[in-house]
Motif scaffolding. Structure first.
Motif, PDB file in Angstrom:
ATOM      1  N   HIS A   1      26.568  44.723  39.646  1.00  0.00           N
ATOM      2  CA  HIS A   1      27.747  43.875  39.503  1.00  0.00           C
ATOM      3  C   HIS A   1      28.434  43.584  40.835  1.00  0.00           C
ATOM      4  O   HIS A   1      28.871  42.456  41.075  1.00  0.00           O
ATOM      5  CB  HIS A   1      28.734  44.527  38.531  1.00  0.00           C
ATOM      6  CG  HIS A   1      28.132  44.814  37.196  1.00  0.00           C
ATOM      7  ND1 HIS A   1      27.824  43.817  36.296  1.00  0.00           N
ATOM      8  CD2 HIS A   1      27.738  45.979  36.618  1.00  0.00           C
ATOM      9  CE1 HIS A   1      27.290  44.353  35.209  1.00  0.00           C
ATOM     10  NE2 HIS A   1      27.227  45.662  35.385  1.00  0.00           N
ATOM     11  N   TYR A   2      28.550  44.590  41.688  1.00  0.00           N
ATOM     12  CA  TYR A   2      29.209  44.384  42.978  1.00  0.00           C
ATOM     13  C   TYR A   2      28.413  43.393  43.830  1.00  0.00           C
ATOM     14  O   TYR A   2      28.977  42.478  44.435  1.00  0.00           O
ATOM     15  CB  TYR A   2      29.339  45.724  43.701  1.00  0.00           C
ATOM     16  CG  TYR A   2      30.281  45.704  44.882  1.00  0.00           C
ATOM     17  CD1 TYR A   2      31.628  46.032  44.716  1.00  0.00           C
ATOM     18  CD2 TYR A   2      29.844  45.368  46.153  1.00  0.00           C
ATOM     19  CE1 TYR A   2      32.509  46.018  45.799  1.00  0.00           C
ATOM     20  CE2 TYR A   2      30.710  45.353  47.235  1.00  0.00           C
ATOM     21  CZ  TYR A   2      32.032  45.675  47.054  1.00  0.00           C
ATOM     22  OH  TYR A   2      32.895  45.653  48.123  1.00  0.00           O
TER      23      TYR A   2
ATOM     24  N   ILE B   1      28.837  39.887  42.513  1.00  0.00           N
ATOM     25  CA  ILE B   1      30.101  39.274  42.930  1.00  0.00           C
ATOM     26  C   ILE B   1      29.969  38.741  44.348  1.00  0.00           C
ATOM     27  O   ILE B   1      30.445  37.642  44.671  1.00  0.00           O
ATOM     28  CB  ILE B   1      31.262  40.287  42.820  1.00  0.00           C
ATOM     29  CG1 ILE B   1      31.572  40.569  41.342  1.00  0.00           C
ATOM     30  CG2 ILE B   1      32.525  39.757  43.534  1.00  0.00           C
ATOM     31  CD1 ILE B   1      32.572  41.678  41.108  1.00  0.00           C
TER      32      ILE B   1
ATOM     33  N   LEU C   1      32.940  35.419  37.735  1.00  0.00           N
ATOM     34  CA  LEU C   1      33.593  36.632  38.232  1.00  0.00           C
ATOM     35  C   LEU C   1      33.964  37.572  37.087  1.00  0.00           C
ATOM     36  O   LEU C   1      33.772  38.796  37.191  1.00  0.00           O
ATOM     37  CB  LEU C   1      34.843  36.265  39.035  1.00  0.00           C
ATOM     38  CG  LEU C   1      34.595  35.573  40.377  1.00  0.00           C
ATOM     39  CD1 LEU C   1      35.905  35.030  40.955  1.00  0.00           C
ATOM     40  CD2 LEU C   1      33.932  36.528  41.376  1.00  0.00           C
ATOM     41  N   LYS C   2      34.476  37.037  36.004  1.00  0.00           N
ATOM     42  CA  LYS C   2      34.882  37.871  34.868  1.00  0.00           C
ATOM     43  C   LYS C   2      33.703  38.634  34.291  1.00  0.00           C
ATOM     44  O   LYS C   2      33.834  39.815  33.935  1.00  0.00           O
ATOM     45  CB  LYS C   2      35.526  36.994  33.790  1.00  0.00           C
ATOM     46  CG  LYS C   2      36.946  36.560  34.114  1.00  0.00           C
ATOM     47  CD  LYS C   2      37.467  35.522  33.114  1.00  0.00           C
ATOM     48  CE  LYS C   2      37.547  36.075  31.708  1.00  0.00           C
ATOM     49  NZ  LYS C   2      38.069  35.067  30.760  1.00  0.00           N
TER      50      LYS C   2
ATOM     51  N   LEU D   1      33.114  41.544  36.708  1.00  0.00           N
ATOM     52  CA  LEU D   1      34.251  42.463  36.840  1.00  0.00           C
ATOM     53  C   LEU D   1      34.438  43.348  35.613  1.00  0.00           C
ATOM     54  O   LEU D   1      34.984  44.453  35.716  1.00  0.00           O
ATOM     55  CB  LEU D   1      35.532  41.670  37.108  1.00  0.00           C
ATOM     56  CG  LEU D   1      35.673  41.078  38.511  1.00  0.00           C
ATOM     57  CD1 LEU D   1      36.816  40.069  38.555  1.00  0.00           C
ATOM     58  CD2 LEU D   1      35.904  42.184  39.542  1.00  0.00           C
TER      59      LEU D   1
ATOM     60  N   VAL E   1      40.756  42.259  34.283  1.00  0.00           N
ATOM     61  CA  VAL E   1      39.638  41.412  34.706  1.00  0.00           C
ATOM     62  C   VAL E   1      40.105  40.021  35.128  1.00  0.00           C
ATOM     63  O   VAL E   1      39.745  39.525  36.206  1.00  0.00           O
ATOM     64  CB  VAL E   1      38.574  41.314  33.583  1.00  0.00           C
ATOM     65  CG1 VAL E   1      37.583  40.180  33.854  1.00  0.00           C
ATOM     66  CG2 VAL E   1      37.815  42.637  33.462  1.00  0.00           C
TER      67      VAL E   1
ATOM     68  N   ALA F   1      39.989  38.435  38.874  1.00  0.00           N
ATOM     69  CA  ALA F   1      39.143  37.243  39.047  1.00  0.00           C
ATOM     70  C   ALA F   1      39.951  36.114  39.673  1.00  0.00           C
ATOM     71  O   ALA F   1      39.473  35.411  40.577  1.00  0.00           O
ATOM     72  CB  ALA F   1      38.568  36.800  37.704  1.00  0.00           C
TER      73      ALA F   1
ATOM     74  N   LEU G   1      38.673  43.372  46.764  1.00  0.00           N
ATOM     75  CA  LEU G   1      37.943  43.848  45.594  1.00  0.00           C
ATOM     76  C   LEU G   1      37.866  45.374  45.578  1.00  0.00           C
ATOM     77  O   LEU G   1      38.107  46.008  44.539  1.00  0.00           O
ATOM     78  CB  LEU G   1      36.533  43.247  45.582  1.00  0.00           C
ATOM     79  CG  LEU G   1      35.599  43.709  44.458  1.00  0.00           C
ATOM     80  CD1 LEU G   1      36.188  43.387  43.088  1.00  0.00           C
ATOM     81  CD2 LEU G   1      34.229  43.042  44.614  1.00  0.00           C
TER      82      LEU G   1
ATOM     83  N   ILE H   1      39.295  47.849  42.628  1.00  0.00           N
ATOM     84  CA  ILE H   1      38.427  48.781  41.900  1.00  0.00           C
ATOM     85  C   ILE H   1      38.939  50.205  42.058  1.00  0.00           C
ATOM     86  O   ILE H   1      39.051  50.964  41.080  1.00  0.00           O
ATOM     87  CB  ILE H   1      36.968  48.676  42.404  1.00  0.00           C
ATOM     88  CG1 ILE H   1      36.375  47.314  42.030  1.00  0.00           C
ATOM     89  CG2 ILE H   1      36.112  49.806  41.810  1.00  0.00           C
ATOM     90  CD1 ILE H   1      35.007  47.041  42.637  1.00  0.00           C
TER      91      ILE H   1
END
Length: 201
Positions: free
Chosen positions: A84-85, A88, A137-138, A141, A150, A154, A188, A192
């Motif tokens: 996921h990272y 993004i 993005l959602k 995230l 989220v 985003a 980001l 997180i």
């Protein structure tokens, strides 16, 4: 919208000519005459297939959006679903590297961005692009932060993308993709870390 029957080879030729002319003289100075001369076609072809300058401008915006979408979609397909990272970052890079960073594309985007405030069709296309970015993005995230955060995060990333892109577009040195990624990753990472600490504590 181009009429059915427009030769496929002509569309990218006219779109590229439109961007080249906008880069040189701006959106308001980009006349059908200048664009047709740049593309090596008659003004009648533009009027016939696009209904004039406005239709060609809309097709140019759509072409840029399609290429933008293809770039990001292709980058995401090359990455594992669980990364996921990294995914993004692929979305971020898609806004600052390659096609999107070409001088004529940047200047065309900038011209359309300002003009879309006064043109409903271009504004609609800009909104489509914005919603697509937020949606991408959602999806990523959701695996990294609590659900209720989220959308705000985003939107924060999207605001940084737009702001950094705009500053880069107006900078004589152009857009610094590496700096853009560093700045957005810093935001980001903090988000997180913050929300993970809240869940733990």
């Amino acid at each position: 919208m181009p009429k059915i029957g427009m030769p496929d080879i002509r569309k990218p030729q006219l779109v590229r000519a439109t961007m080249n002319v906008i880069e040189r003289v701006g959106l308001h100075g980009a006349s059908v005459s200048l664009i047709s001369k740049e593309a090596g076609v008659s003004a009648g072809i533009i009027n016939h297939y696009f209904g004039g300058k406005q239709g060609l401008l809309e097709e140019t915006m759509r072409a840029i959006l399609r290429e933008h979408s293809r770039t990001i979609t292709s980058a995401l397909k090359a990455l594992p679903k669980h990364a996921h990272y990294e995914r993004i970052n692929a979305i971020i890079d898609g806004n600052f590297k390659g096609f999107q960073a070409e001088s004529e594309v940047v200047k065309t985007w900038l011209a359309f961005w300002s003009y879309s405030m006064h043109d409903p069709q271009l504004h609609r296309l800009q909104r489509v692009n914005e919603k697509r970015l937020i949606s991408h993005l959602k999806i990523e995230l959701k695996a990294l932060i609590p659900q209720q955060q989220v959308l705000p995060v985003a939107l924060g990333i999207a605001a940084l993308v737009d702001g950094i892109w705009l500053r880069g577009a107006l900078n004589p040195l152009g857009i610094d993709a590496g700096l853009a990624r560093t700045m957005i990753n810093d935001y980001l990472d903090k988000q997180i870390s913050y929300y993970n600490d809240l869940q733990l504590g």
